[in-house]
Structure formats: C-alpha cells, structure tokens
Design an enzyme around this catalytic site. Structure first.
Site, PDB file in Angstrom:
ATOM      1  N   LYS A 194      41.264  43.009  42.640  1.00  0.00           N
ATOM      2  CA  LYS A 194      40.339  43.096  43.768  1.00  0.00           C
ATOM      3  C   LYS A 194      39.243  44.081  43.395  1.00  0.00           C
ATOM      4  CE  LYS A 194      39.945  44.276  48.618  1.00  0.00           C
ATOM      5  NZ  LYS A 194      40.659  44.609  49.847  1.00  0.00           N
ATOM      6  N   ARG A 204      33.755  43.466  56.916  1.00  0.00           N
ATOM      7  CA  ARG A 204      33.815  44.820  57.486  1.00  0.00           C
ATOM      8  C   ARG A 204      33.096  44.868  58.828  1.00  0.00           C
ATOM      9  NH1 ARG A 204      32.904  48.202  51.818  1.00  0.00           N
ATOM     10  NH2 ARG A 204      34.784  47.401  50.788  1.00  0.00           N
ATOM     11  N   LYS A 216      34.975  52.568  47.878  1.00  0.00           N
ATOM     12  CA  LYS A 216      36.342  52.211  47.497  1.00  0.00           C
ATOM     13  C   LYS A 216      36.521  52.146  45.973  1.00  0.00           C
ATOM     14  CE  LYS A 216      37.438  49.898  51.883  1.00  0.00           C
ATOM     15  NZ  LYS A 216      38.236  48.834  52.517  1.00  0.00           N
ATOM     16  N   GLU A 232      46.480  44.970  35.663  1.00  0.00           N
ATOM     17  CA  GLU A 232      46.927  44.799  37.054  1.00  0.00           C
ATOM     18  C   GLU A 232      47.865  43.601  37.179  1.00  0.00           C
ATOM     19  OE1 GLU A 232      46.540  46.737  39.523  1.00  0.00           O
ATOM     20  OE2 GLU A 232      44.790  47.994  39.119  1.00  0.00           O
ATOM     21  N   LYS A 247      39.716  38.504  43.624  1.00  0.00           N
ATOM     22  CA  LYS A 247      38.817  38.622  44.771  1.00  0.00           C
ATOM     23  C   LYS A 247      37.646  39.515  44.430  1.00  0.00           C
ATOM     24  CE  LYS A 247      38.820  40.702  49.303  1.00  0.00           C
ATOM     25  NZ  LYS A 247      39.515  41.464  50.266  1.00  0.00           N
ATOM     26  N   SER A 273      33.885  36.852  52.457  1.00  0.00           N
ATOM     27  CA  SER A 273      32.919  36.695  53.539  1.00  0.00           C
ATOM     28  C   SER A 273      31.472  36.596  53.046  1.00  0.00           C
ATOM     29  CB  SER A 273      33.069  37.841  54.538  1.00  0.00           C
ATOM     30  OG  SER A 273      32.938  39.101  53.895  1.00  0.00           O
ATOM     31  N   TYR A 312      36.564  30.894  54.258  1.00  0.00           N
ATOM     32  CA  TYR A 312      36.075  30.661  55.623  1.00  0.00           C
ATOM     33  C   TYR A 312      35.586  29.223  55.781  1.00  0.00           C
ATOM     34  CZ  TYR A 312      36.574  35.651  55.556  1.00  0.00           C
ATOM     35  OH  TYR A 312      37.128  36.895  55.418  1.00  0.00           O
TER      36      TYR A 312
HETATM   37  C1  PBG Z   1      40.947  45.019  53.438  1.00  0.00           C
HETATM   38  C2  PBG Z   1      40.304  43.737  53.076  1.00  0.00           C
HETATM   39  C3  PBG Z   1      38.949  43.492  52.803  1.00  0.00           C
HETATM   40  C4  PBG Z   1      38.821  42.120  52.655  1.00  0.00           C
HETATM   41  C5  PBG Z   1      40.096  41.560  52.788  1.00  0.00           C
HETATM   42  N1  PBG Z   1      40.991  42.570  53.035  1.00  0.00           N
HETATM   43  C6  PBG Z   1      37.780  44.397  52.801  1.00  0.00           C
HETATM   44  C7  PBG Z   1      37.740  45.591  51.943  1.00  0.00           C
HETATM   45  O1  PBG Z   1      38.549  45.770  51.017  1.00  0.00           O
HETATM   46  O2  PBG Z   1      36.889  46.427  52.222  1.00  0.00           O
HETATM   47  C8  PBG Z   1      37.522  41.386  52.427  1.00  0.00           C
HETATM   48  C9  PBG Z   1      37.546  39.934  52.725  1.00  0.00           C
HETATM   49  C10 PBG Z   1      36.210  39.294  52.888  1.00  0.00           C
HETATM   50  O3  PBG Z   1      35.145  39.893  52.605  1.00  0.00           O
HETATM   51  O4  PBG Z   1      36.180  38.132  53.325  1.00  0.00           O
HETATM   52  N2  PBG Z   1      41.581  45.744  52.467  1.00  0.00           N
END
Ligand code: PBG
Length: 323
Positions: A194, A204, A216, A232, A247, A273, A312
C-alpha cells in the site's frame, strides 16, 4: 507478407475466441460507506455516484447490488468526530454502529461476502493508522488495537479482514488473535503493498479521515519503489495472509504483475477513489466515454495479474453485464 496479425482481429467472433483476459462481476468487490442514523444518503462530492448510507437505505441498495450480481462488498464507517479518540477505542466498542450494522447486513444477506478495513484512521482523532506519540506513529503499540478491532469485526460477521495500516507484523498479530478467539475461517486480505499515494483524497473526504498532522510516509510505501513490495509480500505470506493486495491499482500495474509472478497467493488490487474520480470527472466533462474507459481500466488491472479488484465502478460494471 505471410504474417498478418490483423487476420486475428478480423471480426468479433474471432477476437472473442482469442481474448487473453476476461473480467466478470465475480472479480469485483464493491466499496461502500456507512454512516450512523436513518434515511441518510449523502453523496460524496469528490466521488460522485458514491454515498454515505445509513443502514436502512444501505440494505435496500445492497438488495439492488445483489440483483446485479455483486456478491462481495467492503464497508467503511464514517465516524462522528466526537467518537474519535487517540486510541480508536470506538472501533471495538459494543455500541459501535458499524459493527451493529454488519450484524444486521449479515443476517439479512448471509451469502453476501463482507470485507472490512482494519486500521485506526476512521476512528482516530489524529487521523493516522497507528497510535501517535510525540509526532511518531508507533508500530508495536498499535498491534493490539488492530487485533481488538479485527476480533470485533469477525464477531459482527465480517468474512474478510483487510489490514490496511501497513504496521510491521500486523498480519501475524491479527491472525493469532482471530485464531485464539475461534475465527479460524475468517480470511485476511492484506493490504500488502500500500503506497503513500495522493489518490486516496476522495476516500479521506468520504470518511473525514485525513491525517491531522504530517503524512503517512513512515508506514505506507514510497511510490518510487517496486522491489520493496517483495519484502512486504514475503512477510505477509509467512504471517498467514490469504490474499495479497496492491494499492492503488492503475499506477501500480507493474507491482501487481510482480507479485502475481512471485507469489502463489491470489493477488488483488484496490482501484482507489482518486483513480475512479478521474474517470468520473473526465466523463462528466464529456472528455472520456465512461463505460468504455472504466471497463478498459478494470481490464488492465486484471491483465496485470489481479484476481480480484476493489473498485467503485463495481455496480456500474455489473449493470453493464446484465443489460
Ligand atoms: C485506510 C484506508 C485508506 C483507503 C482504504 N483504507 C486511506 C488511507 O490510507 O489514507 C483508501 C481507499 C481509496 O482511496 O479508495 N487505512
């Protein structure tokens, strides 16, 4: 010319026969947002066509999704600011509206596969995925919180736990906790690679979960790195993950491909998203054809090697299939 590749593209029937990649609704997991209350269907401004649902309306929407052939959803809670604290303690409290909703959804649709996120951010007053002390995101101290959250979710009826926090050692910690409580059949789909991506913006917004300070980057991966995903992946495999996720998806097709080659576990990808928002926005402006673009995007993620895709687009794609 004896060799003419165009002969294999001459008509639909030929093309269809030799198609190398296919995608069906069975490959998709539909992300949906839940909010406490009744009769609520709030559109997410930066992710048009996606909503924060209260349970009553979500149940109706799920009925429609199931009719379209969707059989897997991932549910995210939008938590009121006053319920958030430093320790994300609301995430495993008995009166948590999200856990209660999961129980109701599972009762109503026992065959619908439910997935959840395990990370502190939707419940954290700091907006981080781990405990924050003096500006640092703590790793080992976060693990017990994640395990408590995972147990509470499994208890409520979640089938697939998705650790999305990128703390080290989380999969082993959660697996041990689930097994100890008797949830041996609960799957773990680990957010393995991720990335610290700018494409999570609309998500968010949906949960109001952006970090209150900092970013992050000390836990999510550097977008510049590919080989690091192998570290990982190996750890998640050893720790007992059932599936490995990459992701975001479309800017990281090489990483999906790499993990598919190197791992024997199923590989999934999160078409996040921001990736979907770009297509929605361009289509709204008339710059891109929505159906063709989203289908091509999903196909490319499958071609790279993803067995499953969180997207989505799932509902719109499913609707296209049965039209
Ligand atoms: C939370 C999480 C996030 C997403 C899925 N789980 C956001 C982040 O890590 O800040 C993002 C999913 C998306 O953008 O559709 N840990």
């Amino acid at each position: 010319m004896y060799k003419r590749p165009r002969r294999n593209r001459v008509n639909h029937a030929i093309r269809r026969m030799i198609e190398e990649t296919s995608i069906t609704t069975a490959n998709l997991i539909y992300p949906m947002f839940l909010v406490d209350g009744e009769n609520i269907k709030e559109e997410i401004a930066s992710l048009p066509g996606n909503f924060r649902w209260s349970l009553d309306l979500l149940l109706k929407e799920l009925e429609e999704c199931i009719r379209l052939g969707i059989d897997k959803v991932v549910l995210f809670p939008a938590v009121k600011e006053e319920l958030k604290d430093q320790f994300a303690s609301y995430s495993y409290q008995k009166e948590n509206f999200y856990l209660k909703a999961i129980f109701e959804i599972k009762k109503r649709f026992p065959n619908l596969v439910l997935m959840s996120d395990v990370a502190m951010d939707p419940y954290s007053s700091d907006g981080h995925d781990g405990l924050v002390r003096n500006g640092k995101i703590l790793n080992d101290e976060t693990l017990p919180v994640l395990s408590k959250m995972a147990i509470a979710q499994a208890q409520a009826g979640i089938d697939i736990i998705g650790p999305s926090d990128m703390m080290d050692g989380r999969v082993a910690h959660i697996r041990a906790a689930l097994d100890k409580e008797g949830y041996k059949e609960t799957l773990i789909m680990s957010y393995t690679a991720k990335y610290a991506s700018a494409f999570y913006g609309p998500f968010r917004d949906a949960l109001d979960s952006a970090p209150k300070s900092g970013d992050k980057k000390t836990y999510q991966m550097n977008p510049a790195n590919k080989r690091e995903a192998l570290i990982e992946a190996r750890l998640d495999e050893e720790e007992g993950a059932d599936m490995l996720m990459v992701k975001p998806a479309t800017c990281y097709l090489d990483v999906i491909h790499l993990l598919k080659e190197k791992s024997d576990l199923p590989i999934t990808a999160y078409n996040v998203s921001g990736e979907c928002a770009m297509v929605y926005a361009a289509a709204e402006k008339g710059w891109l054809d929505y159906e063709a673009t989203m289908t091509e995007m999903l196909l490319s993620i499958r071609r790279a090697g993803a067995d499953g895709i969180l997207t989505y687009f799932a509902k719109d794609f499913a609707a296209l299939q049965i039209r």
